[in-house]
Write an enzyme that holds these catalytic residues in place. Structure first.
Site, PDB file in Angstrom:
ATOM      1  N   ARG A 176       7.393 -34.817  25.781  1.00  0.00           N
ATOM      2  CA  ARG A 176       6.487 -35.767  26.434  1.00  0.00           C
ATOM      3  C   ARG A 176       5.062 -35.321  26.192  1.00  0.00           C
ATOM      4  NH1 ARG A 176       7.384 -40.512  28.340  1.00  0.00           N
ATOM      5  NH2 ARG A 176       5.743 -40.233  29.885  1.00  0.00           N
ATOM      6  N   ASN A 191       3.747 -23.654  25.254  1.00  0.00           N
ATOM      7  CA  ASN A 191       4.634 -24.535  24.477  1.00  0.00           C
ATOM      8  C   ASN A 191       5.082 -23.809  23.221  1.00  0.00           C
ATOM      9  OD1 ASN A 191       5.900 -26.995  23.672  1.00  0.00           O
ATOM     10  ND2 ASN A 191       4.191 -27.423  22.307  1.00  0.00           N
ATOM     11  N   HIS A 205       6.178 -24.896  19.284  1.00  0.00           N
ATOM     12  CA  HIS A 205       6.143 -26.041  18.372  1.00  0.00           C
ATOM     13  C   HIS A 205       6.701 -25.574  17.028  1.00  0.00           C
ATOM     14  CE1 HIS A 205       4.782 -29.861  16.805  1.00  0.00           C
ATOM     15  NE2 HIS A 205       4.319 -29.209  15.752  1.00  0.00           N
ATOM     16  N   THR A 259      -3.367 -26.976  25.867  1.00  0.00           N
ATOM     17  CA  THR A 259      -4.669 -27.515  26.271  1.00  0.00           C
ATOM     18  C   THR A 259      -4.549 -29.035  26.146  1.00  0.00           C
ATOM     19  OG1 THR A 259      -5.500 -27.360  24.017  1.00  0.00           O
ATOM     20  CG2 THR A 259      -5.937 -25.469  25.459  1.00  0.00           C
TER      21      THR A 259
HETATM   22  C1  GAR Z   1      12.594 -26.679  19.289  1.00  0.00           C
HETATM   23  O1  GAR Z   1      12.671 -26.552  17.898  1.00  0.00           O
HETATM   24  C2  GAR Z   1      11.147 -26.761  19.714  1.00  0.00           C
HETATM   25  O2  GAR Z   1      10.290 -25.979  18.915  1.00  0.00           O
HETATM   26  C3  GAR Z   1      10.864 -28.221  19.503  1.00  0.00           C
HETATM   27  O3  GAR Z   1      12.022 -28.883  19.949  1.00  0.00           O
HETATM   28  C4  GAR Z   1      13.141 -28.025  19.755  1.00  0.00           C
HETATM   29  C5  GAR Z   1      13.879 -27.928  21.065  1.00  0.00           C
HETATM   30  O4  GAR Z   1      15.095 -27.266  20.903  1.00  0.00           O
HETATM   31  N1  GAR Z   1       9.714 -28.649  20.224  1.00  0.00           N
HETATM   32  C6  GAR Z   1       8.896 -29.608  19.837  1.00  0.00           C
HETATM   33  O5  GAR Z   1       9.060 -30.243  18.807  1.00  0.00           O
HETATM   34  C7  GAR Z   1       7.725 -29.866  20.762  1.00  0.00           C
HETATM   35  N2  GAR Z   1       6.743 -30.672  20.109  1.00  0.00           N
HETATM   36  P1  GAR Z   1      15.893 -26.732  22.163  1.00  0.00           P
HETATM   37  O6  GAR Z   1      16.032 -27.911  23.137  1.00  0.00           O
HETATM   38  O7  GAR Z   1      17.223 -26.330  21.598  1.00  0.00           O
HETATM   39  O8  GAR Z   1      15.130 -25.598  22.760  1.00  0.00           O
END
Ligand code: GAR
Length: 224
Positions: A98, A114, A116, A148
């Site tokens: 989100r 976070n 990423h 941020t």
């Molecule tokens: C992870 O790869 C995380 O880095 C990414 O979603 C995946 C969640 O996996 N996050 C994003 O893309 C945020 N913008 P998980 O539910 O198995 O932890």
């Protein structure tokens, strides 16, 4: 930075899906490499595996469905109120898909982290693995950063770099990166919990030193 109190740090984890990063936090708390308690897991989606992972170890798990709110602002207000009710020191976005309002981010500024799946500032947003492959990049990775108001734009705490291999699909590359996500994210949280890490005027102070833009330099190996 030194913490004025010695209480055990309290972490709230926000998820939207499978929660493998959440699992790495649960495991790190269990094996003592992260000296903190996960006091709640909040998902904006019902029925996701991450909620089960929390329930399995008795962590309060809460569904706050963004669809039942009129606006992004109202959802973020409610989300912030639930988070605050658990008095966390640190809020971990672990696959929380989100976009957060500046008002929400500023409410918890310096306490929001976070992860990423790209080497930010490359590839903010979605489809990061495919974008790295399409660009012919020789390496990809993941970035832990303070949140941020700018999407995926907060300062980097630590990155993990992995090679992009010739026959990689987005799925294969995502799996390779995820194994490293599970190492660097609880580690960054532990630094925070030890009082080593602080967001100050948009910069990061790590162990009393200004951290360079690429974050903490770390040699890490795949555990698999
Ligand atoms: C992870 O790869 C995380 O880095 C990414 O979603 C995946 C969640 O996996 N996050 C994003 O893309 C945020 N913008 P998980 O539910 O198995 O932890």
């Amino acid at each position: 930075m030194t913490h004025s109190s010695t209480h055990r740090r309290r972490i709230v984890v926000l998820i939207s899906g499978g929660g493998s990063n959440l699992q790495s936090f649960i495991d790190a708390c269990a094996d003592g490499s992260l000296n903190a308690d996960i006091v709640a897991v909040i998902s904006n989606k019902a029925g996701v595996k991450g909620l089960e992972r929390a329930a399995n170890v008795g962590i309060p798990n809460i569904i706050l469905d963004h669809n039942s709110f009129e606006s992004r602002g109202e959802f973020d207000q409610a989300l912030g109120d639930v988070i605050e009710s658990f008095s966390p020191d640190l809020i971990i976005l672990a696959g929380f898909m989100r976009i957060l309002t500046p008002h929400f981010v500023n409410r918890f500024l310096g306490q929001l982290m976070n992860i990423h799946p790209s080497l930010l500032p490359k590839y903010p947003g979605l489809h990061t693995h495919q974008r790295a492959i399409d660009a012919g990049d020789s390496e990809a990775g993941a970035t832990v950063h303070f949140v941020t108001p700018e999407l995926d734009g907060g300062p980097t705490i630590v990155q993990a770099r992995v090679p992009v291999l010739k026959d990689d699909t987005a799925e294969i590359l995502a799996g390779r990166i995820l194994a490293f996500e599970h190492q660097i994210y609880p580690l960054a949280a532990e630094w925070f919990c030890q009082g080593l890490l602080e967001l100050q005027d948009g910069d990061i102070i790590f162990d009393n030193q200004l951290l360079p833009a690429e974050g903490v330099s770390l040699e890490i190996r795949d555990k698999t």
